[in-house]
Scaffold this motif. Structure first.
Motif, PDB file in Angstrom:
ATOM      1  N   SER A   1     -13.511 -10.949 -11.607  1.00 49.94           N
ATOM      2  CA  SER A   1     -12.248 -11.322 -12.041  1.00 49.94           C
ATOM      3  C   SER A   1     -11.758  -9.855 -12.771  1.00 49.94           C
ATOM      4  O   SER A   1     -12.439  -9.028 -13.193  1.00 49.94           O
ATOM      5  CB  SER A   1     -12.497 -12.260 -13.266  1.00 49.94           C
ATOM      6  N   ALA A   2     -10.516  -9.861 -13.069  1.00 50.23           N
ATOM      7  CA  ALA A   2      -9.922  -8.572 -13.577  1.00 50.23           C
ATOM      8  C   ALA A   2      -8.782  -9.175 -14.432  1.00 50.23           C
ATOM      9  O   ALA A   2      -8.039  -9.731 -13.676  1.00 50.23           O
ATOM     10  CB  ALA A   2      -9.604  -7.582 -12.870  1.00 50.23           C
ATOM     11  N   ILE A   3      -8.517  -8.432 -15.638  1.00 49.37           N
ATOM     12  CA  ILE A   3      -7.123  -8.817 -16.185  1.00 49.37           C
ATOM     13  C   ILE A   3      -6.834  -7.326 -17.034  1.00 49.37           C
ATOM     14  O   ILE A   3      -7.412  -6.800 -17.832  1.00 49.37           O
ATOM     15  CB  ILE A   3      -7.007 -10.134 -17.606  1.00 49.37           C
ATOM     16  N   ALA A   4      -5.755  -6.834 -16.355  1.00 50.60           N
ATOM     17  CA  ALA A   4      -5.000  -5.647 -16.972  1.00 50.60           C
ATOM     18  C   ALA A   4      -3.804  -5.606 -17.647  1.00 50.60           C
ATOM     19  O   ALA A   4      -2.962  -6.377 -17.218  1.00 50.60           O
ATOM     20  CB  ALA A   4      -5.072  -4.923 -15.533  1.00 50.60           C
ATOM     21  N   THR A   5      -3.712  -4.985 -18.525  1.00 50.98           N
ATOM     22  CA  THR A   5      -2.562  -4.882 -19.417  1.00 50.98           C
ATOM     23  C   THR A   5      -2.138  -3.266 -19.619  1.00 50.98           C
ATOM     24  O   THR A   5      -3.023  -2.632 -20.250  1.00 50.98           O
ATOM     25  CB  THR A   5      -3.080  -5.424 -20.747  1.00 50.98           C
ATOM     26  N   PHE A   6      -1.102  -3.260 -19.252  1.00 55.86           N
ATOM     27  CA  PHE A   6      -0.423  -1.886 -19.309  1.00 55.86           C
ATOM     28  C   PHE A   6       0.393  -2.066 -20.745  1.00 55.86           C
ATOM     29  O   PHE A   6       1.283  -2.952 -20.950  1.00 55.86           O
ATOM     30  CB  PHE A   6       0.467  -1.254 -18.337  1.00 55.86           C
ATOM     31  N   ASN A   7       0.196  -0.992 -21.776  1.00 51.81           N
ATOM     32  CA  ASN A   7       0.952  -1.240 -23.029  1.00 51.81           C
ATOM     33  C   ASN A   7       1.904   0.122 -23.045  1.00 51.81           C
ATOM     34  O   ASN A   7       1.563   1.272 -23.225  1.00 51.81           O
ATOM     35  CB  ASN A   7       0.081  -1.056 -24.117  1.00 51.81           C
ATOM     36  N   ALA A   8       3.328  -0.091 -22.725  1.00 53.69           N
ATOM     37  CA  ALA A   8       4.295   0.983 -22.300  1.00 53.69           C
ATOM     38  C   ALA A   8       4.520   1.732 -23.585  1.00 53.69           C
ATOM     39  O   ALA A   8       4.509   2.896 -23.503  1.00 53.69           O
ATOM     40  CB  ALA A   8       5.587   0.481 -21.817  1.00 53.69           C
ATOM     41  N   ALA A   9       4.418   0.977 -24.831  1.00 51.04           N
ATOM     42  CA  ALA A   9       4.637   1.825 -26.303  1.00 51.04           C
ATOM     43  C   ALA A   9       3.622   3.150 -26.262  1.00 51.04           C
ATOM     44  O   ALA A   9       3.977   3.897 -27.095  1.00 51.04           O
ATOM     45  CB  ALA A   9       4.640   0.695 -27.155  1.00 51.04           C
TER      46      ALA A   9
ATOM     47  N   GLY B   1       0.926  -1.227  -0.061  1.00 51.26           N
ATOM     48  CA  GLY B   1      -0.041  -0.052  -0.181  1.00 51.26           C
ATOM     49  C   GLY B   1       0.883   1.307   0.036  1.00 51.26           C
ATOM     50  O   GLY B   1       0.487   2.405  -0.479  1.00 51.26           O
ATOM     51  N   GLU B   2       2.017   1.318   0.763  1.00 52.56           N
ATOM     52  CA  GLU B   2       2.886   2.462   0.662  1.00 52.56           C
ATOM     53  C   GLU B   2       3.286   2.608  -0.776  1.00 52.56           C
ATOM     54  O   GLU B   2       3.352   3.825  -1.201  1.00 52.56           O
ATOM     55  CB  GLU B   2       4.084   2.197   1.565  1.00 52.56           C
ATOM     56  N   GLN B   3       3.665   1.666  -1.542  1.00 48.74           N
ATOM     57  CA  GLN B   3       4.065   1.802  -2.874  1.00 48.74           C
ATOM     58  C   GLN B   3       2.840   2.511  -3.970  1.00 48.74           C
ATOM     59  O   GLN B   3       3.099   3.252  -4.459  1.00 48.74           O
ATOM     60  CB  GLN B   3       4.490   0.755  -3.519  1.00 48.74           C
ATOM     61  N   LEU B   4       1.734   1.830  -3.553  1.00 48.51           N
ATOM     62  CA  LEU B   4       0.529   2.209  -4.290  1.00 48.51           C
ATOM     63  C   LEU B   4       0.015   3.762  -4.065  1.00 48.51           C
ATOM     64  O   LEU B   4      -0.034   4.634  -5.035  1.00 48.51           O
ATOM     65  CB  LEU B   4      -0.690   1.380  -3.859  1.00 48.51           C
ATOM     66  N   THR B   5       0.141   4.188  -2.607  1.00 42.53           N
ATOM     67  CA  THR B   5      -0.015   5.543  -2.399  1.00 42.53           C
ATOM     68  C   THR B   5       0.915   6.477  -2.863  1.00 42.53           C
ATOM     69  O   THR B   5       0.854   7.454  -3.359  1.00 42.53           O
ATOM     70  CB  THR B   5      -0.589   5.699  -1.135  1.00 42.53           C
TER      71      THR B   5
ATOM     72  N   TRP C   1      -2.593  -1.164 -11.751  1.00 43.19           N
ATOM     73  CA  TRP C   1      -1.442  -0.335 -11.220  1.00 43.19           C
ATOM     74  C   TRP C   1      -0.354  -1.337 -11.184  1.00 43.19           C
ATOM     75  O   TRP C   1       0.772  -1.077 -11.803  1.00 43.19           O
ATOM     76  CB  TRP C   1      -1.567   0.067  -9.840  1.00 43.19           C
ATOM     77  N   ALA C   2      -0.486  -2.738 -11.004  1.00 43.80           N
ATOM     78  CA  ALA C   2       0.558  -3.579 -10.846  1.00 43.80           C
ATOM     79  C   ALA C   2       1.072  -4.077 -12.193  1.00 43.80           C
ATOM     80  O   ALA C   2       2.030  -4.272 -12.537  1.00 43.80           O
ATOM     81  CB  ALA C   2       0.219  -4.947 -10.085  1.00 43.80           C
ATOM     82  N   SER C   3       0.175  -3.761 -13.373  1.00 47.45           N
ATOM     83  CA  SER C   3       0.565  -4.071 -14.668  1.00 47.45           C
ATOM     84  C   SER C   3       1.482  -2.897 -15.092  1.00 47.45           C
ATOM     85  O   SER C   3       2.344  -3.457 -15.847  1.00 47.45           O
ATOM     86  CB  SER C   3      -0.769  -4.028 -15.559  1.00 47.45           C
ATOM     87  N   MET C   4       1.355  -2.027 -14.843  1.00 51.25           N
ATOM     88  CA  MET C   4       2.270  -0.757 -15.011  1.00 51.25           C
ATOM     89  C   MET C   4       3.451  -1.097 -14.227  1.00 51.25           C
ATOM     90  O   MET C   4       4.549  -1.007 -15.153  1.00 51.25           O
ATOM     91  CB  MET C   4       1.665   0.419 -14.625  1.00 51.25           C
ATOM     92  N   LYS C   5       3.650  -1.449 -13.066  1.00 55.39           N
ATOM     93  CA  LYS C   5       4.935  -1.807 -12.342  1.00 55.39           C
ATOM     94  C   LYS C   5       5.633  -2.709 -12.729  1.00 55.39           C
ATOM     95  O   LYS C   5       6.709  -2.681 -12.827  1.00 55.39           O
ATOM     96  CB  LYS C   5       4.447  -1.946 -10.842  1.00 55.39           C
ATOM     97  N   THR C   6       4.702  -3.971 -13.361  1.00 53.07           N
ATOM     98  CA  THR C   6       5.581  -5.191 -13.842  1.00 53.07           C
ATOM     99  C   THR C   6       5.670  -5.043 -15.346  1.00 53.07           C
ATOM    100  O   THR C   6       6.441  -6.153 -15.722  1.00 53.07           O
ATOM    101  CB  THR C   6       4.968  -6.215 -13.024  1.00 53.07           C
ATOM    102  N   ASN C   7       5.272  -4.228 -15.979  1.00 51.48           N
ATOM    103  CA  ASN C   7       5.062  -4.431 -17.407  1.00 51.48           C
ATOM    104  C   ASN C   7       4.761  -5.772 -17.871  1.00 51.48           C
ATOM    105  O   ASN C   7       5.132  -6.501 -18.888  1.00 51.48           O
ATOM    106  CB  ASN C   7       6.363  -4.112 -17.935  1.00 51.48           C
ATOM    107  N   ARG C   8       3.598  -6.143 -17.149  1.00 53.48           N
ATOM    108  CA  ARG C   8       3.139  -7.514 -17.788  1.00 53.48           C
ATOM    109  C   ARG C   8       1.404  -7.470 -17.448  1.00 53.48           C
ATOM    110  O   ARG C   8       0.993  -6.561 -16.764  1.00 53.48           O
ATOM    111  CB  ARG C   8       3.463  -8.706 -16.550  1.00 53.48           C
TER     112      ARG C   8
END
Lengths: 786, 159
Positions: free
Chosen positions: A204-212, A68-72, A270-277
């Motif tokens: 259920s959720a599936i999140a995808t961050f596209n860095a490009a 949570g500290e990282q998240l905030t 948020w985790a998708s952005m952090k891990t690029n997965r």
């Protein structure tokens, strides 16, 4: 027109579900996806002293352990409540902060403190077990009444005494005066038990961050993907709105619990952005019990007064509403504007006063569940009406009839204006269908077999089609409650309707199609309904509160008006006739009284070729409407339940359950009846089976299907469903809404029937065999003492 | 890891899977047959029912390894092209709403009908309701599911 309004058209969406080709969120696989497992508090109330993720981080397949500290720290905002309620003293709500991952303190069992992202779900779960969290356990409280007691543990420091708000509606002094002068008073304490919504598809959720592209896509189990996108971007700052696509594909039931934007969806993005997965999370059933917003949980006292002619003179209610550990999205509206505004029921009551204390406890957040506030109002009023009839020694049907509202519009003392209805006709129809006149003979016959028969009424009214945006805005809503639709006629004449409503079992692909088919006389296979994707549909407020008919279909209707007007202009131009003489029927566009005609597809083609359009007309045939309702709608009806109790065991069988509903215009009776069946089943579940149980340490004891009694096929009867409709004047199709009625109207009918059978009115939901048996013993003990 | 081989919907399949892989995980995640669903974690809801060697089984309750050598049929495999008579009956009787429990309901229903027919027993409404003990639906209130199964039973007889 066999496929238009009023036809029992079989559902267009069924085939894919029947063949196993539905596409639910957990069915979707993204390339290189990782899995999330949450580290959840096993304690109901504790300080988080430290989190040690070092062992977990070193485990096979672990991509990251995030807290949570990282998240905030990354600027992810706290979870909001979308409806600001004003307290009695004019002040705002005492709202405590809710972070998607808790930082200093956890406030219910299941509150997430960290998340593990790993290559497989098993690796993620194993690593989540290895995260060491040092908790300092604090005293916890689960019940609203206990949380209000002095010395109760303080859950949020800005909510003294655990009071979120203390709210009132109606006039106190005139209500007290009316009750003072009453010839008869009935008083009751009424508890509305806590329920877990339990759609069969877990969240259920599936999140995808596209860095490009700096872009996010979220597949999620949502009843309102656009609202999710808005809130995720505007309040949680996960991503700007134009850089976030939310898709709610096939969703396996919602019942309210999939309205809200939960910590898990925020965290996956948020985790998708952090891990690029791509990050996927699917709830298991116990996690659903521990994290999906619960429903109901009211404790009330009520007092109703009658004059010597048995007319109601006043109603006074106090309610303690358990909101759980945090304020969920619509949690404040449920025990206030969706509850106390319906306390007038179907009756003429000049004086009503209700005050509500909303309370924090160390339990799962409580929010809207099928009916949302209205079942609580209906249960309270219909239990006390039945009880009053017994005390007065009059027929429950007659006491109700004597007090019915009979002229419309009717303003209640609790801010609603009923627009239409015919309560007496629905009651009569239900009584005929239930053979009410034959009941005493059936009771005697049952008695001859040693069984106890009882019959109970419930005359419900509810408010649907929420709601005029300005009105809800003035009451504190943070959003408008309109709906949008876009009707696209293709060059070949087929039609796509893009709607902001979301179907998760309601059959919109069929009913919405029927409205379009009716308008142009087209076959339903030429019409496609598109929903659930923020990249496709312009905007939408989603599906809840039985609003997809009255609001969502009204938007489609208005867009169809615009399409029809333009099509007529084009046809008039091509056919060299006056626009007023053009009629559209059976897929043909004709000049009335002549043999001049063109096919609907030819109008479409003309619109898109643009070769021969009226001077100044833009090409194309696609129109949008944003429809804002003019009022709530007021479905109402009469439910009658007949039961037989075995006095030796307390086992109750429902012999018959009759419903007579006024839903206004019905588009597809087959689908409407299905909605009523499902609603009644949930209502009977509440009345006889379901209960979320917490122990004194606020541990949830009912967090699996081994422990929470979901209604099964042999617990339930067949339903005898009837309609007696009055048209709703507030929207173009005259619709009222049918999604929640069954769940609202049925619980009091069941409990009124059982208490009638056993001769003891002191019975709470769920009326399990052991409770019914105990109530029977208490009744005989009392009789013996007298 | 364990090597499992079985026939799924008439097709031979073989894979190396972790020992603790459940049959439902194998079906959904390895074979990507996602019509079989998971609705609970205590073998209560029946969304995962498939046929193993002709019998209805909760695929969340057996290991993939335990189905080694078996003939497995999932919802995707019960009809060749069009709908199975039981699927048609569910559609015609509006026996589904959100569709999530539906595949399990249909797999249970076809098994139920076959067992009763084989034993020469009448599939009454009470029997259908009793047999649905292991399948939970939250949408329909069961009224139309019970009707659909009765209708599907007669359709299967005449088919």
């Amino acid at each position: 027109m066999t496929e238009g309004i009023g036809a029992r058209v079989l559902r267009k969406e069924d085939k894919r579900f029947l063949m196993g080709k539905g596409r639910y969120t957990d069915d979707i696989v993204e390339p290189n996806q990782a899995y999330a497992a949450f580290v959840r508090s096993p304690y109901a109330h504790a300080e988080v002293k430290s989190i040690d993720a070092s062992a977990a981080e070193g485990m096979d397949g672990v991509v990251a352990v995030l807290n949570g500290e990282q998240l905030t720290g990354d600027g992810i905002g706290n979870i909001i409540c979308g409806w600001a309620v004003t307290q009695k003293d004019g002040s705002g709500m005492n709202m405590g902060a809710w972070s998607a991952l808790a930082t200093n303190k956890v406030r219910y069992v299941g509150d997430a403190v960290a998340v593990v992202i790993a290559d497989s779900i098993e690796q993620a779960r194993n690593a989540a077990e290895a995260v060491e969290v040092d908790y300092k356990i604090l005293p916890a409280v689960a019940q609203s009444v206990d949380a209000l007691a002095s010395g109760a543990p303080e859950i949020h420091e800005n909510a003294p005494g655990n009071v979120v708000f203390d709210w009132e509606i109606g006039e106190l002094a005139p209500t007290d005066a009316a009750l003072e002068g009453a010839a008869h008073i009935t008083e009751m304490e009424i508890t509305n038990n806590r329920l877990a919504p339990n759609p069969m598809e877990p969240r259920s959720a599936i999140a995808t961050f596209n860095a490009a592209e700096d872009h996010y896509t979220l597949y999620t189990t949502s009843q309102n993907p656009h609202v999710a996108r808005l809130v995720l971007s505007a309040f949680y700052q996960v991503a700007p709105e134009h850089k976030l696509r939310v898709i709610a594909p096939d969703v396996g039931g919602g019942f309210g619990s999939k309205i809200y934007i939960y910590p898990e969806e925020i965290t996956c993005l948020w985790a998708s952005m952090k891990t690029n997965r791509s990050v996927k999370w699917t709830s298991d059933r116990t996690e659903a019990f521990l994290t999906d917003a619960h429903g109901r949980d009211h404790v009330s006292t009520a007092k109703i007064g009658f004059d010597k002619d048995h007319k109601i003179v006043g109603l006074k209610v106090n309610t303690k509403a358990n909101l759980g550990a945090y304020m969920s999205l619509f949690s404040s509206a449920v025990p206030t504007y969706l509850y106390a505004t319906l306390l007038s029921g179907q009756y003429n009551i000049s004086n009503i006063y209700c005050d509500v204390q909303a309370v924090y406890t160390n339990t799962v957040p409580v929010d809207a569940y099928r009916g949302a506030g209205r079942p609580e109002a209906c249960y309270l009023l219909e239990r006390i009406m039945e009880t009053a009839a017994r005390e007065l020694g009059v027929s429950p049907a007659e006491l109700r009839r004597k007090n019915f509202v009979t002229s419309f519009p009717h303003e209640t003392p609790v801010i609603m204006t009923y627009d239409s209805g015919d309560f007496a006709t629905n009651q009569e129809q239900a009584m005929t269908a239930a053979d009410f006149d034959g009941f005493e003979a059936r009771r005697a016959e049952a008695a001859s077999r040693g069984k106890l028969r009882g019959i109970g009424f419930s005359n419900y009214i509810e408010a649907c089609g929420i709601a005029p945006s300005a009105a809800v805005g003035s009451l504190g809503a943070g959003v408008g409650l309109w709906e949008s639709a876009e009707v696209r006629v293709n060059p070949v004449g087929t039609i796509e309707v893009l709607t902001g409503s979301h179907s998760h079992g309601q059959g919109h692909e069929t009913t919405f199609t029927q409205v379009v088919a009716e308008r142009f006389g087209l076959p339903t296979e030429n019409i496609q309904i598109v929903h659930g994707d923020t990249d496709k549909v312009q905007f939408g407020m989603g599906t809840y509160g039985s609003r997809s008919g009255a609001v969502g279909m009204s938007a489609i209707f208005k867009a169809l008006d615009k399409v029809e007007a333009k099509a007529k202009k084009i046809a008039a131009h091509v056919l060299e006739a006056s626009e007023d003489d053009i009629v559209i029927e059976g897929g043909e566009v004709k000049v009335a009284g002549t043999d001049k005609t063109m096919g609907w597809h030819e109008v479409g083609l003309a619109a898109y070729t643009g070769h021969n359009l009226p001077e100044g007309m833009e090409p194309g045939l696609k129109e949008t409407s944003f429809y804002d309702p003019t009022n709530f709608t007021f479905p109402a009806g009469c439910y009658i339940c007949e039961v037989e109790v075995d006095p030796d065991t307390g086992v109750t069988d429902i012999i018959q359950f009759v419903a007579s509903d006024d839903f206004g215009t019905i588009i597809n009776p087959m689908i409407v009846e299905g909605q009523v069946h499902g609603g009644i089943a949930q209502g009977i579940g509440q009345a006889m089976l379901e209960n979320v149980v917490y122990d004194d340490d606020a541990q949830q004891l009912s967090a699996s299907y081994m422990d929470y009694a979901m209604p099964r096929a042999d617990d339930l009867p067949n339903y005898s469903v009837h309609h007696a409709s009055t048209e709703c004047p507030g929207n173009p199709l005259g619709m009222k809404g049918c999604g929640e009625a069954g769940a609202i109207g049925s619980p009091p009918a069941v409990i009124n029937a059982i208490t009638d059978a056993i001769g003891n009115n002191d019975l709470s939901m769920p009326a399990t065999p052991s409770k019914v048996w105990a109530a029977l013993q208490a009744a005989s003990a009392k009789q013996a003492a007298e | 890891m364990t090597e499992v081989s079985m026939t799924v919907n008439g097709k031979a399949v073989k894979a190396d899977v972790p020992d603790n892989t459940l049959l439902v995980q194998y079906i959904r995640e390895h074979l990507r047959l996602t019509g079989t669903h998971v609705g609970c974690d205590t073998s209560q809801c029946g969304a995962c029912v498939v046929h193993v060697d002709g019998k209805a089984m909760k695929s969340c309750t057996m290991l993939a390894a335990a189905a080694d050598g078996a003939e497995v049929t999932t919802i995707e495999g019960i009809a060749d092209n069009d709908l199975h008579p039981m699927q048609t009956a569910f559609k015609e009787n509006h026996g589904l709403q959100c569709g999530f429990c539906t595949p399990g309901m249909i797999m249970t229903a076809t098994d139920m009908v076959k067992r009763y027919q084989a034993d020469g027993l009448e599939l009454t409404e009470d029997a259908i309701r009793h047999e649905l003990e292991g399948n939970i639906c939250r949408c329909t209130g069961y009224h139309n599911i019970v009707k659909a199964i009765a209708d599907g039973a007669s359709k299967m007889t005449s088919a």
